[in-house]
Design a protein around this motif. Sequence first.
Motif, PDB file in Angstrom:
ATOM      1  N   TRP A   1      41.717  -9.489  -3.266  1.00 16.14           N
ATOM      2  CA  TRP A   1      41.219 -10.729  -2.236  1.00 16.14           C
ATOM      3  C   TRP A   1      40.406 -11.703  -2.862  1.00 16.14           C
ATOM      4  CZ3 TRP A   1      36.209 -11.362  -0.503  1.00 16.14           C
ATOM      5  CH2 TRP A   1      36.154 -12.375   0.721  1.00 16.14           C
ATOM      6  N   ALA A   2      39.317 -11.000  -3.557  1.00 18.80           N
ATOM      7  CA  ALA A   2      38.215 -11.811  -4.315  1.00 18.80           C
ATOM      8  C   ALA A   2      39.100 -12.615  -5.440  1.00 18.80           C
ATOM      9  CB  ALA A   2      37.366 -10.659  -4.967  1.00 18.80           C
ATOM     10  N   ALA A   3      39.840 -11.937  -6.010  1.00 22.08           N
ATOM     11  CA  ALA A   3      40.617 -12.953  -7.211  1.00 22.08           C
ATOM     12  C   ALA A   3      41.217 -14.181  -6.602  1.00 22.08           C
ATOM     13  CB  ALA A   3      41.540 -12.054  -7.964  1.00 22.08           C
ATOM     14  N   ALA A   4      42.157 -13.845  -5.414  1.00 14.98           N
ATOM     15  CA  ALA A   4      42.632 -14.853  -4.864  1.00 14.98           C
ATOM     16  C   ALA A   4      41.758 -15.824  -4.189  1.00 14.98           C
ATOM     17  CB  ALA A   4      43.694 -14.319  -3.828  1.00 14.98           C
ATOM     18  N   ARG A   5      40.746 -15.432  -3.448  1.00 16.78           N
ATOM     19  CA  ARG A   5      39.957 -16.321  -2.692  1.00 16.78           C
ATOM     20  C   ARG A   5      38.891 -17.334  -3.464  1.00 16.78           C
ATOM     21  NH1 ARG A   5      37.443 -19.238  -0.751  1.00 16.78           N
ATOM     22  NH2 ARG A   5      36.032 -19.292   1.342  1.00 16.78           N
ATOM     23  N   TYR A   6      38.431 -16.181  -4.445  1.00 11.51           N
ATOM     24  CA  TYR A   6      37.184 -17.184  -5.547  1.00 11.51           C
ATOM     25  C   TYR A   6      37.750 -17.330  -6.931  1.00 11.51           C
ATOM     26  CZ  TYR A   6      34.612 -15.238  -1.507  1.00 11.51           C
ATOM     27  OH  TYR A   6      34.181 -14.976  -0.179  1.00 11.51           O
ATOM     28  N   GLU A   7      38.943 -17.001  -7.083  1.00 11.76           N
ATOM     29  CA  GLU A   7      39.441 -16.876  -8.676  1.00 11.76           C
ATOM     30  C   GLU A   7      38.453 -16.057  -9.474  1.00 11.76           C
ATOM     31  OE1 GLU A   7      40.012 -20.854 -10.022  1.00 11.76           O
ATOM     32  OE2 GLU A   7      41.600 -21.306  -8.572  1.00 11.76           O
ATOM     33  N   ALA A   8      37.962 -15.060  -8.695  1.00 11.16           N
ATOM     34  CA  ALA A   8      37.103 -14.097  -9.607  1.00 11.16           C
ATOM     35  C   ALA A   8      37.625 -12.624  -9.331  1.00 11.16           C
ATOM     36  CB  ALA A   8      35.530 -13.968  -8.703  1.00 11.16           C
ATOM     37  N   ARG A   9      38.127 -12.423 -10.766  1.00  5.38           N
ATOM     38  CA  ARG A   9      38.705 -11.056 -10.897  1.00  5.38           C
ATOM     39  C   ARG A   9      37.706 -10.066 -11.581  1.00  5.38           C
ATOM     40  NH1 ARG A   9      42.318  -7.549  -9.070  1.00  5.38           N
ATOM     41  NH2 ARG A   9      43.917  -9.346  -9.122  1.00  5.38           N
ATOM     42  N   LEU A  10      37.317  -9.354 -10.740  1.00 10.05           N
ATOM     43  CA  LEU A  10      36.565  -8.011 -11.277  1.00 10.05           C
ATOM     44  C   LEU A  10      37.418  -6.766 -11.660  1.00 10.05           C
ATOM     45  CD1 LEU A  10      33.410  -8.253  -8.667  1.00 10.05           C
ATOM     46  CD2 LEU A  10      33.831  -9.520 -11.015  1.00 10.05           C
ATOM     47  N   HIS A  11      36.989  -6.187 -12.514  1.00 14.40           N
ATOM     48  CA  HIS A  11      37.887  -4.908 -13.239  1.00 14.40           C
ATOM     49  C   HIS A  11      37.297  -3.615 -12.896  1.00 14.40           C
ATOM     50  CE1 HIS A  11      40.696  -8.018 -15.009  1.00 14.40           C
ATOM     51  NE2 HIS A  11      39.531  -8.650 -15.301  1.00 14.40           N
ATOM     52  N   PRO A  12      38.042  -2.649 -12.110  1.00 14.47           N
ATOM     53  CA  PRO A  12      37.632  -1.332 -12.098  1.00 14.47           C
ATOM     54  C   PRO A  12      37.217  -0.567 -13.721  1.00 14.47           C
ATOM     55  CG  PRO A  12      39.816  -1.543 -11.370  1.00 14.47           C
ATOM     56  CD  PRO A  12      39.679  -2.736 -11.982  1.00 14.47           C
ATOM     57  N   ARG A  13      36.561   0.392 -13.330  1.00  9.87           N
ATOM     58  CA  ARG A  13      36.110   1.031 -14.647  1.00  9.87           C
ATOM     59  C   ARG A  13      36.204   2.797 -14.131  1.00  9.87           C
ATOM     60  NH1 ARG A  13      35.749  -3.609 -16.267  1.00  9.87           N
ATOM     61  NH2 ARG A  13      33.899  -4.587 -16.750  1.00  9.87           N
ATOM     62  N   VAL A  14      36.425   3.559 -14.941  1.00 13.89           N
ATOM     63  CA  VAL A  14      36.529   5.056 -14.666  1.00 13.89           C
ATOM     64  C   VAL A  14      35.409   5.302 -15.359  1.00 13.89           C
ATOM     65  CG1 VAL A  14      37.647   7.310 -15.084  1.00 13.89           C
ATOM     66  CG2 VAL A  14      39.116   5.254 -14.890  1.00 13.89           C
ATOM     67  N   GLY A  15      34.468   6.146 -14.047  1.00 14.74           N
ATOM     68  CA  GLY A  15      33.167   6.720 -14.604  1.00 14.74           C
ATOM     69  C   GLY A  15      32.069   5.819 -14.169  1.00 14.74           C
ATOM     70  N   VAL A  16      30.732   6.161 -14.490  1.00 13.23           N
ATOM     71  CA  VAL A  16      29.554   5.576 -13.826  1.00 13.23           C
ATOM     72  C   VAL A  16      28.837   4.861 -15.151  1.00 13.23           C
ATOM     73  CG1 VAL A  16      29.338   7.371 -12.187  1.00 13.23           C
ATOM     74  CG2 VAL A  16      28.418   7.755 -14.605  1.00 13.23           C
ATOM     75  N   MET A  17      29.325   4.774 -16.391  1.00 17.43           N
ATOM     76  CA  MET A  17      28.680   3.920 -17.324  1.00 17.43           C
ATOM     77  C   MET A  17      28.922   2.539 -17.175  1.00 17.43           C
ATOM     78  SD  MET A  17      27.109   5.995 -19.119  1.00 17.43           S
ATOM     79  CE  MET A  17      26.776   4.935 -20.853  1.00 17.43           C
TER      80      MET A  17
END
Length: 236
Positions: free
Chosen positions: A123-139
């Motif tokens: 939704w954020a990528a479509a709404r704001y053209e802002a793609r955040l990417h998931p990461r595995v772990g807490v680093m």
Amino acid sequence: MSGRSLPRFWKEAAMREVEGGFAVVLDDRPVKTPAKAPLVVPTASLAQAIAQEWDAQGDRVDPLSMPVTRGANAAIDKVSVQHAEVAEMLIAYGDSDLLCYRADSPMELVARQAEGWDPLLDWAAARYEARLHPRVGVMHAPQDAAALERLGAEVRAMTAFELAAFHDLVSISGSLVLALAVAEGHLSADQGWSLSRIDETWQQDQWGEDDEAVEMAEKKRVEFLRAHVFLGLCRV
């Protein structure tokens, strides 16, 4: 309004239109913030809600029973004088957004996170053209600066009153994207709260409820829902 209990000294609270917005008066005496600034708010709905809180007081004033008044005080005394600093603090949540930090096991939790959080990132990528990417772990791994800037523009454009409410939506949930989704009506406040608690709910399902943790979570839930109500009052 200070944190100590004061005796009630008025008969009636009312809303009044003034230059710059709407004020609350107690028997024609204007209410002021703890910093002695005029309590003038942007909408009649917000002023009416504040007046109702004052009218609902008994023989003594209980500040804890007046969340809308407290929110307006914070907007005027704190956020308005450091708007840029508050906005940047909240924008920084995007670089370590809750929705982007994923478990690698067990698979049931991995699936719950993906099912609940991936659609919000889309939704954020479509709404704001802002793609955040998931990461595995807490680093920590930085997100794309251009994406954060586009999300940040939405935050910086908020008024002091909107930002005061938005602060709680972000800080309680741990997610800039989720808070924006609630603020824009893409999610209800209840949906947003539930999605912010996927990890905690999974732990509870595995090990059972802890009374202290449940009590603390309920307090946060109430504050999250109140922030959403306050934000709505700022806009109507």
